[in-house]
Design a protein around this motif. Structure first.
Motif, PDB file in Angstrom:
ATOM      1  N   ALA A 150      27.012 -14.758   0.240  1.00 46.20           N
ATOM      2  CA  ALA A 150      26.711 -13.367  -0.107  1.00 46.20           C
ATOM      3  C   ALA A 150      25.790 -12.727   0.934  1.00 46.20           C
ATOM      4  N   LEU A 151      24.844 -13.491   1.430  1.00 49.11           N
ATOM      5  CA  LEU A 151      23.906 -12.952   2.414  1.00 49.11           C
ATOM      6  C   LEU A 151      24.622 -12.661   3.740  1.00 49.11           C
ATOM      7  N   GLY A 189      26.812  -9.606   3.000  1.00 44.29           N
ATOM      8  CA  GLY A 189      26.023  -8.394   2.783  1.00 44.29           C
ATOM      9  C   GLY A 189      25.507  -7.835   4.099  1.00 44.29           C
ATOM     10  N   ALA A 190      24.946  -8.713   4.931  1.00 44.51           N
ATOM     11  CA  ALA A 190      24.407  -8.260   6.216  1.00 44.51           C
ATOM     12  C   ALA A 190      25.531  -7.810   7.139  1.00 44.51           C
ATOM     13  N   ARG A 242      26.846  -4.437   6.107  1.00 50.18           N
ATOM     14  CA  ARG A 242      25.924  -3.356   6.466  1.00 50.18           C
ATOM     15  C   ARG A 242      26.094  -2.986   7.946  1.00 50.18           C
ATOM     16  N   ALA A 243      26.213  -4.019   8.779  1.00 50.27           N
ATOM     17  CA  ALA A 243      26.384  -3.764  10.213  1.00 50.27           C
ATOM     18  C   ALA A 243      27.704  -3.028  10.472  1.00 50.27           C
ATOM     19  N   SER A 303      30.719  -3.619  -0.105  1.00 50.57           N
ATOM     20  CA  SER A 303      29.505  -4.344   0.281  1.00 50.57           C
ATOM     21  C   SER A 303      28.669  -4.657  -0.961  1.00 50.57           C
ATOM     22  N   HIS A 304      28.792  -3.817  -1.969  1.00 45.67           N
ATOM     23  CA  HIS A 304      28.081  -4.076  -3.219  1.00 45.67           C
ATOM     24  C   HIS A 304      28.763  -5.204  -4.007  1.00 45.67           C
ATOM     25  N   VAL A 357      27.852  -8.764  -2.653  1.00 49.77           N
ATOM     26  CA  VAL A 357      26.583  -9.363  -3.072  1.00 49.77           C
ATOM     27  C   VAL A 357      26.430  -9.355  -4.594  1.00 49.77           C
TER      28      VAL A 357
END
Lengths: 210, 60, 391
Positions: free
Chosen positions: C152-153, C156-157, C160-161, C83-84, C87
């Motif tokens: 990327a957004l 990234g989101a 996270r989910a 996830s890092h 982004v």
């Protein structure tokens, strides 16, 4: 002159950034030799270091002093060719491979420089070969190895072994929060330091007191 | 560093858990024909997710 | 859940929570805060646990299966490296990417918030994070609105989910199958650390105390409700277990006593008290030495924190905080790494005799246990508590 020098050193001790910058600018303008200005600043740094050791100053003051020094050195360094050549001894220092923490190391470097040592700072995540090379190149009698992560313990041990194998006469001080007698023995180091003051003491032990 | 100087905020003093206030969204939605609470509850859940995503990068 | 396991879970929960309430359970709870060590136990490289969420959870399962602990802290990796990468996060280095596959992750500290950002931050931190901060720390998000930044957004989101869901399912399964309870739920920080760790950086915040003290204070005040909220929200509303709070720059000797009183403590106290009002205890993970501040910490409401003893003088901690707050700690990590099992046994026995005798104590290492700890030493900790830790 002595009074003026005190004023700059004192401004450093007072952490008065504006006054330090102003005085440095003034002196450069007045043709005062750069080395003299630097030695005033160092006298101030040495006092900051002493106050830190005494518990009068804390890391916040030490970091502030380091920042003030760094900022004025930007202006002074171009005038400094080769350095003064006079120092109390050469120390190679770095954070061992596998660790990128530099706070503890930077503080020790600041104090050692303030105390008049010639410090070769190799930075962070330094491979053991680089330590050995630097110790040989600079003929440094003392090597400082920093590690914050206990996970870097093996790397620390290997680095000490490499230096001891390459330059048997070099003394090694390991520094970091988890250092103790056991870790020192485990790594085969000569000294251990859990504070910047311990690092200074190791240097005095190797190079002799003031 | 690529982020330029702060551009100024669209909203001020938003409470925790909120990225775009419900009141602001209501203006866009206009007249709600059904149960506004149903819409709001689900809106708030995703608001919370967006909020936590953003703060995740700060509270690390 | 089998009957045995659910009984075990209840037993351990009671044991742990009784200690947190300063009481005497049936025996001293074992609450080892273990991270990378679990990868070693499970036979995974660090790259595998940083990158593979499934292996990360498997390593935790393997650890609680093999080691009789009462609580678990988390899966070994707190972050999903992928996830890092998605982004382009610039402040963490992971094994297998720019580090050797078995090297511990590393922080790259930076000044990602500038002094001139204070006003916008104070006005609306949530918005500032998205518009100003993320483009700086996420390389892929450097130009919001661009194709790469939008991708990327989304990633990234989404990441996270996915991560949250898998972690919740995974830890629920671990509780069911092995009957261990979480040492804490939810995470938060001291406002000073929120600013000092990820935003202004150490040097930045040290300068701010001198140059822009009022803005720093205003920003910390703004953070108080956010940090309370963040703990509860990341705990999914749970108030049974404490919220994990890693404490950094309040340790001695970062700040002088005046700075500590003026900048560090007031908003930290507000966060802890705010959480306690909502029934949520704080797991005060005091990294480093907090000895000079014990008297101030004792101002907190009884039982509102679990005080983790790292390099703090444990005698003083016991004397000043004992009876009113549960203590947790403090087996030196160097002992776990280079000591012999007999030495570990002696140390743990001494902890039990001298500090746990009247309850309110949880056995743990001084700092998070990384890959350097020897397996026989961790076993020695557990055996000693099982042998001598009964009340």
């Amino acid at each position: 002159m002595a009074v003026l020098q005190d004023e700059l050193a004192q401004a450093m001790v007072d952490l008065d950034q504006e006054k330090v910058a102003e005085l440095v600018k003034q002196r450069l303008g007045a043709g005062v030799p750069v080395l003299e200005i630097v030695s005033s600043l160092q006298a101030g740094m040495a006092e900051v270091g002493r106050m830190f050791e005494n518990g009068e100053y804390f890391l916040s003051e030490l970091i502030m002093a380091g920042e003030i020094m760094k900022e004025v050195m930007v202006d002074l360094e171009p005038h400094l060719a080769g350095g003064s050549g006079e120092h109390r001894g050469t120390i190679v220092i770095g954070t061992v491979k596998g660790d990128v923490h530099d706070l503890g190391k930077n503080i020790v470097v600041m104090l050692l420089k303030g105390a008049g040592y010639n410090v070769i700072d190799l930075g962070v995540d330094v491979p053991k070969e680089k330590f050995v090379e630097a110790v040989k190149e600079h003929k440094a009698p003392l090597v400082g190895m920093s590690a914050i992560l206990t996970a870097a313990l093996e790397s620390l041990k290997e680095t000490v072994a490499a230096v001891k194998a390459g330059v048997p006469e070099a003394k090694v001080v390991i520094g970091g929060p988890f250092m103790d007698e056991k870790v020192k023995e485990f790594c085969g180091a000569d000294f251990y330091a859990t504070s910047a003051g311990d690092g200074l003491k190791a240097a005095e032990a190797v190079f002799g007191g003031k | 560093m690529t982020g330029e100087k702060p551009t100024g905020n669209v909203f001020k003093n938003l409470p925790p858990g909120v990225c775009i206030p419900w009141e602001e969204k209501l203006k866009d939605l206009g007249e709600i024909k059904g149960d506004a609470d149903i819409i709001r509850n689900e809106w708030d859940k995703l608001e919370l997710f967006a909020y936590l995503y953003l703060w995740y990068w700060v509270q690390r | 859940m089998s009957n045995d396991k659910s009984k075990l879970l209840e037993e351990r929960k009671k044991r742990y929570l009784t200690a947190l309430d300063c009481g005497k359970p049936d025996r001293v709870p074992i609450g080892l805060t273990v991270s990378e060590f679990m990868a070693k136990v499970a036979g995974f490289t660090l790259q595998e646990i940083y990158y593979d969420l499934d292996k990360n959870l498997k390593a935790l399962a393997k650890f609680v299966e093999e080691y009789e602990v009462d609580t678990f802290f988390s899966a070994p990796s707190l972050w999903w490296a992928a996830s890092h990468d998605a982004v382009g996060a610039v402040y963490l280095k992971f094994a297998g990417r720019e580090l050797e596959p078995n090297t511990q992750f590393q922080y790259v500290e930076g000044e990602f918030m500038l002094p001139e950002d204070y006003d916008a931050f104070i006005e609306n931190p949530t918005e500032w994070i998205l518009t100003t901060y993320l483009p700086r720390i996420h390389k892929e998000f450097a130009e919001p609105g661009s194709y790469r930044a939008s991708v990327a957004l989304i990633k990234g989101a989404g990441a996270r989910a996915m991560e949250l869901q898998l972690t919740q399912q995974g830890t629920a399964k671990i509780m069911e199958e092995y009957g261990v309870v979480p040492a804490g739920t939810g995470l938060t920080k001291a406002p000073f650390d929120t600013l000092g760790d990820a935003l202004r950086g150490l040097k930045g915040i040290m300068m701010d105390m001198r140059k822009v003290p009022d803005k720093l204070k205003a920003a910390m005040e703004v953070l108080v409700p956010h940090n309370i909220f963040y703990a509860l929200a990341t705990a999914g509303g749970d108030t049974e277990f404490p919220a994990f709070m890693p404490l950094h720059r309040g340790a001695y000797p970062f700040l002088n006593p005046r700075q500590w009183d003026e900048f560090y403590w007031p908003t930290l106290k507000k966060v802890i008290e705010g959480l306690w009002e909502k029934g949520k205890r704080t797991y005060f993970f005091a990294e480093g030495d907090w000895t000079p501040y014990l008297e101030r910490i004792a101002e907190l409401p009884d039982k509102s924190i679990v005080f983790h003893v790292d390099m703090t003088d444990i005698d003083k901690a016991k004397k000043i905080l004992g009876g009113r707050f549960c203590l947790k700690g403090n087996i030196p990590n160097s002992l776990l790494a280079v000591g012999k099992p007999e030495e570990v046994r002696d140390y743990v026995k001494r902890l039990i005799d001298e500090y746990a005798a009247d309850g309110g104590f949880v056995i743990d290492a001084a700092a998070v246990v990384q890959g350097d700890a020897k397996e026989e030493n961790i076993r020695a900790v557990i055996e000693t508590v099982l042998l001598y830790g009964k009340y």
